[in-house]
Design a protein around this motif. Structure first.
Motif, PDB file in Angstrom:
ATOM      1  N   HIS A 117       8.455 -23.576  13.167  1.00 57.84           N
ATOM      2  CA  HIS A 117       7.032 -23.967  13.131  1.00 57.84           C
ATOM      3  C   HIS A 117       6.841 -25.228  13.431  1.00 57.84           C
ATOM      4  CE1 HIS A 117       6.268 -19.677  12.882  1.00 57.84           C
ATOM      5  NE2 HIS A 117       6.942 -19.515  11.517  1.00 57.84           N
ATOM      6  N   HIS A 140      13.279 -21.424  14.729  1.00 58.81           N
ATOM      7  CA  HIS A 140      12.298 -20.772  15.570  1.00 58.81           C
ATOM      8  C   HIS A 140      10.856 -21.298  15.745  1.00 58.81           C
ATOM      9  CE1 HIS A 140      10.558 -18.688  12.336  1.00 58.81           C
ATOM     10  NE2 HIS A 140       9.217 -18.499  13.091  1.00 58.81           N
ATOM     11  N   ASN A 141      10.212 -21.254  16.658  1.00 58.82           N
ATOM     12  CA  ASN A 141       8.907 -21.667  17.273  1.00 58.82           C
ATOM     13  C   ASN A 141       8.964 -23.049  17.430  1.00 58.82           C
ATOM     14  OD1 ASN A 141       6.288 -21.590  18.013  1.00 58.82           O
ATOM     15  ND2 ASN A 141       5.669 -21.129  15.736  1.00 58.82           N
ATOM     16  N   SER A 164      14.695 -18.328  18.142  1.00 55.40           N
ATOM     17  CA  SER A 164      13.539 -17.580  18.865  1.00 55.40           C
ATOM     18  C   SER A 164      12.305 -18.489  18.944  1.00 55.40           C
ATOM     19  CB  SER A 164      13.189 -16.406  18.185  1.00 55.40           C
ATOM     20  OG  SER A 164      12.783 -16.864  16.726  1.00 55.40           O
ATOM     21  N   TYR A 165      11.535 -18.063  20.205  1.00 54.21           N
ATOM     22  CA  TYR A 165      10.133 -18.630  20.297  1.00 54.21           C
ATOM     23  C   TYR A 165      10.455 -20.327  20.679  1.00 54.21           C
ATOM     24  CZ  TYR A 165       7.832 -14.608  18.545  1.00 54.21           C
ATOM     25  OH  TYR A 165       7.248 -13.347  18.580  1.00 54.21           O
ATOM     26  N   ASN A 166      11.546 -20.485  21.577  1.00 55.10           N
ATOM     27  CA  ASN A 166      11.871 -21.926  22.145  1.00 55.10           C
ATOM     28  C   ASN A 166      11.763 -21.812  23.456  1.00 55.10           C
ATOM     29  OD1 ASN A 166      12.643 -23.974  19.991  1.00 55.10           O
ATOM     30  ND2 ASN A 166      13.458 -22.024  19.254  1.00 55.10           N
ATOM     31  N   ASN A 167      12.294 -23.039  24.222  1.00 54.38           N
ATOM     32  CA  ASN A 167      12.198 -23.092  25.790  1.00 54.38           C
ATOM     33  C   ASN A 167      13.376 -23.038  26.244  1.00 54.38           C
ATOM     34  OD1 ASN A 167       9.134 -23.176  25.533  1.00 54.38           O
ATOM     35  ND2 ASN A 167       9.618 -25.429  25.058  1.00 54.38           N
ATOM     36  N   HIS A 189      12.327 -14.093  22.673  1.00 53.84           N
ATOM     37  CA  HIS A 189      10.881 -14.870  23.086  1.00 53.84           C
ATOM     38  C   HIS A 189      11.210 -16.265  23.606  1.00 53.84           C
ATOM     39  CE1 HIS A 189       9.877 -11.690  20.155  1.00 53.84           C
ATOM     40  NE2 HIS A 189       8.451 -11.658  21.142  1.00 53.84           N
ATOM     41  N   ASN A 190      12.150 -16.374  24.455  1.00 57.93           N
ATOM     42  CA  ASN A 190      12.381 -17.699  25.179  1.00 57.93           C
ATOM     43  C   ASN A 190      12.026 -17.196  26.661  1.00 57.93           C
ATOM     44  OD1 ASN A 190      13.988 -20.267  23.801  1.00 57.93           O
ATOM     45  ND2 ASN A 190      14.507 -18.117  22.673  1.00 57.93           N
ATOM     46  N   TYR A 214      12.837 -10.044  25.251  1.00 64.17           N
ATOM     47  CA  TYR A 214      11.593 -10.829  25.546  1.00 64.17           C
ATOM     48  C   TYR A 214      11.916 -12.072  26.118  1.00 64.17           C
ATOM     49  CZ  TYR A 214       9.290  -7.261  23.415  1.00 64.17           C
ATOM     50  OH  TYR A 214       8.694  -5.676  23.123  1.00 64.17           O
TER      51      TYR A 214
END
Length: 341
Positions: A117, A140-141, A164-167, A189-190, A214
């Motif tokens: 985060h 993540h994030n 997770s949740y990166n680019n 979640h990428n 995802y």
């Protein structure tokens, strides 16, 4: 004449030359002591009580003590807790601090590092070199697009990695190089993740949980997974899978391992081709890929060539007959008009 103290066997020895300046000149005493002193400062916690007592405290000596204490504090900075982080029981938590870069210094015995985060865009090469006890890394994030090559070269004990949740847009072959102890990898979640190299997870014999859900994956090579004998959980739902002939080897492998490999079968759907759009990925059988195995023999090719030749001759003959018929009709209508006149 003022002489600085000499350390006993409790710590490194420090001997300084006598200073001949009078005591009432504090600046001169300080400069002389610091210029002639040549020693390695003891670490924090050494026994200072064994130092000989020089007599009543003097302002110059007090200032020297403060300078020495400042130097000792600086020498231990490498093992202190980073700013904006909390450290307890080998756990370093730097999450939700709006960091744009990773903290430069961590306790050497860090086992669990959370940088989640934040707004971190890159991890510098060799960042984990000194933290050989690291077992959990949570990133993540953030805004990571890639990881430097050899980042996990010295992180032999790393078991859990959350990206997770990166680019990330792709997973290269050397992304997890030498991270042979990894048990859990989360790349979910990428949304820009389009490609996983066939050798991306090579050597991860202990990997049990892999999350690729995802993302933007339309295809996944069988080679990327078949070298993971310990894989138990695989998450691949939420991707735009194209269920063409190239996906058959992967699906066949997954069907054979479905009892040992728990997958999110309900969330994995085909986005193409149109005839299977929306179908669950694991509902496709060998019959679904029957067209991929159609092969033609030499007789089939000869028959097709013969049929093509016949059809072309027939089309030429048909066009010739149509031309003659049209010409005859034109002449007949012209003759009828002349008789009426």
């Amino acid at each position: 004449m003022l002489r600085s103290p000499t350390f006993t066997d409790a710590g490194p020895r420090c001997s300084c030359l006598p200073v001949s300046q009078p005591l009432n000149s504090m600046d001169t005493v300080l400069m002389g002591s610091l210029q002639h002193c040549c020693c390695q400062l003891p670490k924090m916690g050494d026994t200072w009580a064994q130092l000989p007592w020089p007599g009543p405290p003097h302002p110059a000596m007090l200032l020297i003590s403060l300078l020495l204490a400042a130097g000792l504090m600086h020498s231990d900075a490498g093992t202190s807790c980073p700013v904006l982080c909390t450290c307890r029981n080998q756990v370093v938590d730097c999450s939700s601090q709006r960091l744009f870069s990773v903290p430069p210094d961590l306790p050497m015995d860090t086992r669990n590092l959370s940088l989640a985060h934040n707004r971190i865009t890159a991890v510098p090469p060799g960042y984990l070199t000194c933290y050989m006890e690291l077992q959990v890394l949570d990133l993540h994030n953030n805004s990571l697009m890639e990881l430097p090559r050899g980042l996990f070269l010295h992180a032999k004990r790393l078991a859990h990695l959350d990206l997770s949740y990166n680019n990330f847009s792709h997973v290269p072959a050397d992304m997890f190089q030498e991270a042979h102890g990894l048990v859990h990898i989360d790349l979910s979640h990428n949304p820009w993740l389009r490609r996983v190299h066939p050798q991306a997870f090579q050597g991860l014999m202990q990997l049990r949980d892999l999350d690729l859900s995802y993302g933007g994956l339309a295809f996944l090579s069988l080679e990327a997974l078949e070298g993971l004998p310990g894989l138990v959980t695989l998450q691949i739902g939420g991707n735009p899978w194209v269920c063409g002939c190239t996906m058959e080897p992967l699906l066949k492998w997954l069907r054979n391992r479905i009892q040992r490999c728990t997958a999110d079968s309900q969330l994995a759907e085909c986005r193409g081709p149109p005839e299977v759009e929306g179908a669950p990925l694991f509902s496709l059988t060998e019959e679904s890929f029957k067209a991929c195995h159609l092969t033609l023999t030499l007789d089939d090719y000869l028959f097709i060539a013969f049929v093509g030749f016949v059809v072309s001759i027939a089309s030429v003959a048909t066009n010739f007959l149509l031309g003659i018929t049209a010409n005859c009709c034109h002449r007949w209508s012209k003759a009828s008009e002349e008789e009426e006149i």
